[in-house]
Enzyme design. Structure first.
Site, mmCIF file in Angstrom:
data_model
loop_
_atom_site.group_PDB
_atom_site.id
_atom_site.type_symbol
_atom_site.label_atom_id
_atom_site.label_comp_id
_atom_site.label_asym_id
_atom_site.label_seq_id
_atom_site.Cartn_x
_atom_site.Cartn_y
_atom_site.Cartn_z
ATOM 1 N N SER A 72 0.836 -1.212 0.000
ATOM 2 C CA SER A 72 0.000 0.000 0.000
ATOM 3 C C SER A 72 0.857 1.243 0.000
ATOM 4 O O SER A 72 1.972 1.245 0.547
ATOM 5 C CB SER A 72 -0.873 -0.028 1.252
ATOM 6 O OG SER A 72 -1.480 1.224 1.454
ATOM 7 N N TYR A 77 -1.512 0.036 10.312
ATOM 8 C CA TYR A 77 -1.789 -0.627 9.034
ATOM 9 C C TYR A 77 -0.592 -0.495 8.095
ATOM 10 O O TYR A 77 -0.104 -1.480 7.536
ATOM 11 C CB TYR A 77 -3.051 -0.027 8.384
ATOM 12 C CG TYR A 77 -3.231 -0.469 6.955
ATOM 13 C CD1 TYR A 77 -3.558 -1.780 6.663
ATOM 14 C CD2 TYR A 77 -3.042 0.418 5.895
ATOM 15 C CE1 TYR A 77 -3.696 -2.198 5.342
ATOM 16 C CE2 TYR A 77 -3.180 0.012 4.589
ATOM 17 C CZ TYR A 77 -3.501 -1.296 4.314
ATOM 18 O OH TYR A 77 -3.628 -1.711 3.009
ATOM 19 N N LYS A 98 2.079 -3.490 6.693
ATOM 20 C CA LYS A 98 2.388 -3.779 5.291
ATOM 21 C C LYS A 98 3.889 -3.639 5.033
ATOM 22 O O LYS A 98 4.479 -4.418 4.263
ATOM 23 C CB LYS A 98 1.589 -2.843 4.372
ATOM 24 C CG LYS A 98 0.109 -3.178 4.306
ATOM 25 C CD LYS A 98 -0.119 -4.464 3.529
ATOM 26 C CE LYS A 98 -1.559 -4.880 3.451
ATOM 27 N NZ LYS A 98 -1.765 -6.135 2.699
#
Ligand code: UFG
Length: 319
Positions: A117, A140, A144
């Site tokens: 991402s 988050y 990743k």
């Protein structure tokens, strides 16, 4: 027909990619725990209901199917939620990816494509090219980035060929109407704003009008989910063709502000988007756009907001 293991294949991007794999003559086999995905999205191959964190199940799958490639979508994906339940994000994203990598390397190291991402970059300090520093601002994004590290180290040590794809804002829906975006709860701008225009959802809350952007609202790079899906099939072909691996932004190279998105929806639907102005949403960077390579932009079949919005409204009218 080559078998491709697709983790999270019942979700939004995963299901569109299964359709693209099937159209390319490949056989997707989905593993999904259906925590956020839907059984009805798995239409192009078998669904194994279970968790990527279940090593015994992964071993069974690798023994049962001749897996020629793995595409790893399964993850928790809400930035805001990750701030309140970080350990859930590290377990679902990092621990599960470690588990998957152990299984992959134990079963011949078929090539891997990983859903990363633009959230791994953090606050932009320049164009978000692939070599931009990575300094995430939420769990988050960190989860990743940790997965990227696990994959790069595994590639180095075990000769795994891996493609890390960093998505910008996935949007739209299958133009044939076989799939759509159906997050529950929905938090993404385009489905909420289209629903507000069509009267199927409440007025949109515009989060922040005082950003340092030309119209004061946040700018994002919206890429059609079917274009994202095709980019996975191409990446798989490159790895299977001998590429040692790569890291690639997946966006369109063009940003649109929230206000521009609302204007585009009004133009496509002929109805204004009912909305209210609200304060900023915590954690939203002012602008995230992808400088993309020639090969990514050349592969876009649905560039521009109109195609994205048309694919969403088409489904809503049919529903
Ligand atoms: N927005 C609103 N109102 C809403 C929803 C969104 O004004 O009701 C605004 C947001 O503030 C943001 C823009 O619309 O400025 C886009 O928001 P989305 O929630 O649609 O998407 P995000 O950019 O927040 O998130 C996306 C992906 C994440 C990924 C993130 C990377 O959905 O998975 O990009 O930054 F992590």
């Amino acid at each position: 027909m080559s078998t491709i293991l697709v983790t999270g294949g019942a979700g939004f991007i995963g299901s569109h990619t299964c359709k693209a794999l099937s159209a390319a003559g490949l056989q997707p086999v989905v593993i999904d725990n259906l925590s956020t995905g839907f059984r009805h999205n798995v239409k192009w191959g078998p669904l194994i209901e279970g968790d990527v964190g279940d090593r015994t199940l992964l071993n069974q799958i690798f023994l049962e199917y001749p897996v020629a490639g793995v595409i790893h979508f399964a993850a928790s994906t809400y930035v805001g939620e990750s701030m309140s339940v970080p350990l859930q994000y590290y377990r679902n994203n990092v621990a599960a990816t470690l588990n998957l990598l152990e299984a992959i390397t134990a079963h011949g190291s078929p090539p891997l494509i990983f859903s990363s991402s633009c959230a791994t970059y953090g606050i932009p300090v320049g164009p978000l090219a692939e070599d931009h520093p990575q300094n995430p601002v939420n769990p988050y994004g960190w989860s990743k980035l940790m997965c990227e590290r696990l994959i790069l180290d595994t590639a180095m040590a075990h000769g795994l060929r891996a493609a890390i794809l960093r998505y910008f804002n996935a949007a739209g829906a299958d133009p044939d109407g076989e799939l759509r975006e159906e997050h529950d709860p929905e938090t993404h701008l385009i489905p909420l704003a289209v629903g507000a225009a069509l009267g199927t959802r409440p007025p949109l809350k515009v989060f922040g009008t005082d950003y340092p952007t030309p119209d004061g609202t946040c700018i994002r790079d919206y890429i059609h989910v079917s274009d994202l899906a095709s980019a996975h099939v191409r990446a798989l072909g490159e790895l299977q063709g001998g590429s040692p691996g790569f890291i690639r932004n997946l966006g369109t190279g063009r940003g649109h502000s929230v206000a521009q998105v609302l204007e585009a929806i009004a133009a496509v639907t002929g109805r204004p988007v009912a909305h209210e102005l609200h304060p900023r949403r915590p954690g939203d960077p002012p602008a995230l756009t992808a400088p993309v390579s020639e090969e990514v932009s050349a592969g876009l079949r649905f560039p521009g907001l109109s195609a994205i919005i048309n694919s969403v409204t088409g489904r809503l009218h049919d529903a």
